[in-house]
Design a protein around this motif. Structure first.
Motif, short mmCIF file in Angstrom:
data_model
loop_
_atom_site.label_atom_id
_atom_site.label_comp_id
_atom_site.label_asym_id
_atom_site.label_seq_id
_atom_site.Cartn_x
_atom_site.Cartn_y
_atom_site.Cartn_z
N LYS A 65 0.94 -0.87 0.02
CA LYS A 65 0.49 -0.23 -0.08
C LYS A 65 1.17 1.30 -0.10
N GLU A 66 1.98 0.76 0.66
CA GLU A 66 2.82 2.76 0.72
C GLU A 66 3.72 2.45 -0.36
N ASN A 115 1.54 1.28 -3.77
CA ASN A 115 1.37 2.31 -4.61
C ASN A 115 1.37 3.96 -4.28
N ARG A 116 1.42 4.49 -3.08
CA ARG A 116 1.31 6.13 -3.37
C ARG A 116 2.26 6.10 -4.37
#
Length: 506
Positions: free
Chosen positions: A314-315, A317-318
């Motif tokens: 998720k990190e 993806n940023r």
């Protein structure tokens, strides 16, 4: 009647279908023991055993099957020379028009490990017949690659025989293969000789690349036929095809993180680490690495030495990355990354670094040297001030990074996090200024500085002192002006040690 000699180790449906085609086109098939049995069993009736030609059974446990004038005369006779053809007629030797051979799997067996029977996988007859056919390509079709079956079939269907252009191409492929095969065998026998009279080269094309360093340059990736290696055995799980630059950056990133036992992360741009950090867990390592140089990380290659978690995915993806590498990915991680990152190249890589030699091509030659695996924790304090335990840990962390930064190289770190990396400068002072400037932007205190080579002047120490935050320096030493640098450190209250080992990287 035309004749085709078929002698293969790898027997499969593609082979059977091709031989069936030749059979239907009126070729008399000649074959050796195992191949003969395979083809006969599958319904090829118009077939002769090699013994029917030579009138001699194979001997020495199969070491000699095809080495006979009736075979090589049929392959090598120049059809345009009357004396050659008269000789064949007189001795009742039939010309051989196609030679299809694949070798004993020496490459595969060597990759699986050296064993006493390995020498029996050195093929003698197969390469010899193919070389003979390739030499006589004006008249004979040599085949060693199953991917060429279709080309040969098309031309025989269209013209009744193969074209000279195709036969020449196939002959070139024969010598390309036999040179790689012989080189692999040579490396096996000369494994303790790093610099033999002739350079070994045995690599097989793994893939065509999108392009080279620039879009107008074509490129391909080749892997060793006999050595394992991290970059030989990786798996791409997602994303666009890899480029020349991607692979070079992947190699450096994986080499950096592979040095550490703790969770490690490294971002690389243009073959240079721009951020490296260790953490208590992979999330901490990632955040420290990204913070170390968030600007350069854009479009970079990021490697981890531990599994990627859902939280980390998720990190990731940023931010924008070209490639991520890790030994494994937790359940559902790939679906998280693929959802928003259609082009992100996701690589699973787990093998250790294994190369012992490295090569640099220059115009008209190749430079070969041993890979610099050396790393030592030995050092000699040369200043009045000594290192603290924390500084020692930080300095040797940074030294593992500076090994992979182009010279002149300087790394500034705090703990196990790089804060400023500068390399590729034509003088050490500029590298030091850039690395220190980048580090000071982070507002951190009590930093350490590591250099890949000695300080030719005291100016690097002066620059470190101006920062007000460099408290410890590690460098090889060896300059005729070392005492000037030591004196400067003592003036500023900076601890410095010499390692006696340089880490140039060009």
């Amino acid at each position: 009647m035309k004749r085709a000699l078929i002698s293969v180790y790898e027997k499969n449906i593609e082979l059977f279908e091709f031989v069936s085609f030749l059979d239907k086109k009126g070729y008399r098939i000649i074959s050796t023991g195992g191949t003969y049995q395979y083809l006969k069993k599958h319904g090829i009736s118009n077939i002769l055993k090699i013994e029917n030609i030579t009138s001699y059974s194979e001997i020495l446990d199969g070491r000699i099957k095809t080495i006979h004038p009736y075979i090589y005369g049929g392959i090598l006779a120049n059809r345009s020379i009357d004396a050659h053809m008269e000789y064949l007629r007189f001795h009742k030797i039939h010309p051989i028009d196609i030679v299809l051979v694949n070798f004993y799997p020496f490459f595969d067996k060597l990759l699986k490990g050296i064993n006493p029977s390995l020498i029996e996988f050195i093929d003698i007859g197969g390469p010899s017949m193919l070389r003979a056919a390739a030499k006589n390509f004006f008249h004979v079709t040599p085949i060693t690659d199953k991917n060429d079956y279709l080309l040969v079939k098309r031309e025989i269907d269209t013209y009744g025989e193969t074209s000279l252009k195709l036969r020449k191409k196939l002959a070139g492929k024969v010598f390309n293969l036999t040179s790689a095969y012989d080189s692999a065998i040579s490396q096996y026998f000369l494994m303790e000789e790093n610099f033999p009279p002739y350079l070994h080269s045995s690599y097989e094309k793994k893939m065509n690349l999108r392009y080279g360093e620039n879009p107008h340059q074509k490129a391909a990736y080749y892997v060793s036929t006999i050595h394992h290696g991290a970059m030989r055995n990786f798996h791409q799980l997602h994303g666009k095809e890899l480029s020349f630059n991607n692979l070079r950056d992947m190699d450096i990133a994986w080499k950096v993180v592979s040095q550490f036992y703790e969770p490690a992360c490294c971002t690389v741009k243009h073959t240079t680490p721009c951020g490296v950090a260790l953490g208590k867990n992979v999330i901490e390592a990632f955040k420290k690495t990204y913070y170390a140089d968030s600007i350069s990380s854009f479009g970079g290659i990021m490697a981890f030495n531990v599994s990627i978690t859902k939280e980390l995915a998720k990190e990731i993806n940023r931010i924008f990355l070209e490639v991520i590498l890790a030994p494994s990915y937790e359940t559902d991680v790939l679906s998280i990354l693929k959802k928003n990152k259609k082009n992100l190249r996701i690589i699973r890589i787990k093998y250790p670094i294994s190369d012992q030699l490295e090569y640099v091509k220059i115009d008209g030659g190749v430079l070969v040297q041993q890979v610099d695996h050396f790393f030592s924790y030995d050092y000699k304090i040369v200043t009045k001030k000594k290192f603290s335990e924390q500084e020692i840990k930080s300095l040797f962390f940074a030294q593992k990074v500076v090994k992979y930064v182009k010279s002149n190289a300087i790394v500034v770190a705090k703990g196990t996090q790089t804060l400023g990396i500068s390399g590729g400068q034509t003088n050490r002072l500029w590298a030091a200024r850039q690395a220190i400037e980048r580090a000071l932007e982070k507002k951190k205190k009590k930093l350490v500085l590591v250099s890949d080579a000695f300080f030719p002047f005291r100016d690097v120490v002066d620059e470190a002192a101006i920062s007000g935050e460099i408290k410890a320096i590690l460098q090889p030493g060896g300059s005729i002006r070392d005492e000037e640098s030591v004196k400067a450190c003592d003036e500023y209250g900076i601890a410095m040690a010499f390692t006696g080992k340089r880490y140039f990287k060009h």
